[in-house]
Design an enzyme around this catalytic site. Structure first.
Site, PDB file in Angstrom:
ATOM      1  N   GLY A 141      -0.620  -5.464  13.972  1.00 39.09           N
ATOM      2  CA  GLY A 141      -0.588  -4.087  13.454  1.00 39.09           C
ATOM      3  C   GLY A 141      -1.451  -3.926  12.225  1.00 39.09           C
ATOM      4  N   PRO A 142      -2.776  -4.149  12.380  1.00 39.50           N
ATOM      5  CA  PRO A 142      -3.663  -4.052  11.208  1.00 39.50           C
ATOM      6  C   PRO A 142      -3.994  -2.600  10.870  1.00 39.50           C
ATOM      7  CG  PRO A 142      -4.926  -4.718  13.123  1.00 39.50           C
ATOM      8  CD  PRO A 142      -3.507  -4.548  13.589  1.00 39.50           C
ATOM      9  N   GLY A 143      -2.968  -1.873  10.375  1.00 42.69           N
ATOM     10  CA  GLY A 143      -3.201  -0.533   9.838  1.00 42.69           C
ATOM     11  C   GLY A 143      -3.519  -0.682   8.364  1.00 42.69           C
ATOM     12  N   GLY A 169      -1.373  -3.850   6.893  1.00 43.14           N
ATOM     13  CA  GLY A 169      -1.779  -5.053   7.641  1.00 43.14           C
ATOM     14  C   GLY A 169      -3.221  -5.445   7.336  1.00 43.14           C
ATOM     15  N   LYS A 180      15.662  -0.747  -1.576  1.00 45.20           N
ATOM     16  CA  LYS A 180      14.516   0.046  -1.108  1.00 45.20           C
ATOM     17  C   LYS A 180      15.001   1.112  -0.111  1.00 45.20           C
ATOM     18  CE  LYS A 180       9.940   0.389  -0.043  1.00 45.20           C
ATOM     19  NZ  LYS A 180       8.710  -0.245   0.077  1.00 45.20           N
ATOM     20  N   ASN A 209      12.651  10.093   0.844  1.00 43.64           N
ATOM     21  CA  ASN A 209      11.792  10.382   2.005  1.00 43.64           C
ATOM     22  C   ASN A 209      12.167  11.644   2.787  1.00 43.64           C
ATOM     23  OD1 ASN A 209      10.633   8.034   1.133  1.00 43.64           O
ATOM     24  ND2 ASN A 209      10.331   7.196   3.177  1.00 43.64           N
ATOM     25  N   ASN A 226       6.812  13.446  -4.576  1.00 44.87           N
ATOM     26  CA  ASN A 226       8.032  12.754  -5.035  1.00 44.87           C
ATOM     27  C   ASN A 226       8.535  13.306  -6.366  1.00 44.87           C
ATOM     28  OD1 ASN A 226       7.531  11.242  -2.814  1.00 44.87           O
ATOM     29  ND2 ASN A 226       7.202   9.291  -3.877  1.00 44.87           N
ATOM     30  N   SER A 270       5.818   8.406   2.536  1.00 40.73           N
ATOM     31  CA  SER A 270       5.281   8.111   3.874  1.00 40.73           C
ATOM     32  C   SER A 270       5.877   9.072   4.914  1.00 40.73           C
ATOM     33  CB  SER A 270       5.565   6.653   4.258  1.00 40.73           C
ATOM     34  OG  SER A 270       6.943   6.393   4.159  1.00 40.73           O
ATOM     35  N   GLU A 314       9.864   7.072  10.222  1.00 37.74           N
ATOM     36  CA  GLU A 314      10.713   5.871  10.267  1.00 37.74           C
ATOM     37  C   GLU A 314      12.187   6.223   9.996  1.00 37.74           C
ATOM     38  OE1 GLU A 314       8.095   2.096   9.059  1.00 37.74           O
ATOM     39  OE2 GLU A 314       7.899   3.645   7.546  1.00 37.74           O
TER      40      GLU A 314
END
Ligand SMILES: NC(=O)c1ccc[n+]([C@@H]2O[C@H](COP(=O)([O-])OP(=O)(O)OC[C@H]3O[C@@H](n4cnc5c(N)ncnc54)[C@H](OP(=O)(O)O)[C@@H]3O)[C@@H](O)[C@H]2O)c1
Length: 295
Positions: free
Chosen positions: A7-9, A12, A175, A183, A193, A245, A257
């Site tokens: 998952g090289p976003g 990554g 977290k 979020n 935020n 995010s 998420e």
């Protein structure tokens, strides 16, 4: 070491580039079909890494999983058969709930959990910007994972600061608590935020954190309600100009998420027969927004 990044976003790619620069043999597993992928971090010299090569996985000492939480299980399922049982699996994503499933599907692999405060932004498919210096915590999830504290040095050499945390679940819970507060609210109200520090959000934040704190206490965490408040307001202040995010995901009509943040909290609350109505309400609101894109 032989390290595969699944998952090289944004995050990554930041780690893949940094681990390569630190002298490791790094390969990628991505949704792109090419055998090799170019990768550039900030203005540094581009590198080329192997992509989707089963041999990289078969030889991997470490599999660093940086897909978002909802993709962890499906992404790992596809490559499970090529993974050596000694390969250390490191999960680095927001939210909780994947580790239990990964540990049951890969019972022989050392499992390590990670949380990072570095900021990364994908400028294009092959270019990533390191937008914020942060730190990373690693810690074992299963007994074999507990023996992998040497990874602190490996990761710290590539992208400091890195800490080995014997109680990584406590760090992940903190977290998660911060994410439950910041979020969904920033995503629903489409605010940065910092705006959550306004008086208007105070009663809602108070209720959310009362509920989160009750669940955390039942889960065995010893953090006081006041300490939790301080952590949350410190993050609101320190990241005042950031869009969370989830705010970004909702803006771009990407699946958030939420199931692994507020959804995980709700699941744990039910386990302890606790009611968390304020968190449930935000969860349902985010779900309704996500559903509206497909109906
Ligand atoms: N970015 C940050 O600054 C930051 C900071 C701290 C924590 N985090 C957390 O780190 C995690 C990753 O965030 P991110 O910003 O790096 O997200 P991202 O840029 O979307 O990266 C995720 C990558 O995974 C890929 N992917 C999805 N399914 C896959 C599969 N089945 N096989 C292989 N690759 C797959 C995606 O490909 P496609 O794009 O082609 O779908 C994407 O390249 C999230 O949990 C996030 O909350 C991010």
């Amino acid at each position: 070491m032989n390290i595969v990044v699944l998952g090289p976003g944004a995050i990554g790619s930041l780690w893949a580039y940094s681990l390569h620069q630190a002298g490791h043999t790094v390969a990628l597993y991505s949704k792109q079909e090419h055998d090799k992928l170019p990768l550039q971090l900030d203005g540094n010299t581009p590198i080329t890494l192997a992509n989707n090569q089963p041999v990289s996985l078969q030889n991997a000492d470490v599999l660093l999983v940086t897909v978002k939480a909802p993709q962890v299980i499906p992404a790992l399922e596809v490559l499970r058969s090529d993974l050596h049982p000694d390969c250390i699996v490191v999960l680095m994503h927001n939210g909780m709930g994947t580790a239990e499933i990964v540990a049951s599907r890969l019972p022989n692999n050392p499992l390590v959990l990670a949380t990072t405060t570095h900021g990364a932004l994908r400028q294009s498919r092959h270019q990533v910007l390191h937008t914020g210096q942060g730190s990373t915590q690693l810690g074992g999830y299963n007994s074999k994972g507990n023996q992998c504290d040497f990874l602190q040095q490996v990761f710290a050499h590539a992208l400091p600061d890195v800490y080995w945390n014997e109680n990584i679940l406590d760090a992940l819970w903190l977290k998660l608590a911060i994410n439950c507060a910041i979020n969904p609210l920033t995503a629903i109200h489409q605010v940065k935020n910092g705006q959550l520090a306004d008086e208007a959000f105070k009663p809602t934040l108070h209720q959310l954190l009362d509920e989160v704190h009750q669940v955390m206490t039942c889960e065995g965490l010893t953090l006081s309600r006041n300490e939790l408040n301080t952590h949350v307001y410190n993050v609101i202040q320190a990241t005042a100009e950031n869009r969370s995010s989830m705010h970004q995901d909702i803006c771009h009509h990407r699946l958030s998420e939420i199931d692994f943040i507020t959804g995980y909290l709700i699941q744990k609350a039910h386990d302890h027969q606790l009611d968390v109505p304020s968190n449930e309400a935000l969860y349902q609101q985010i779900k309704r927004i996500e559903k509206s894109w497909t109906s």
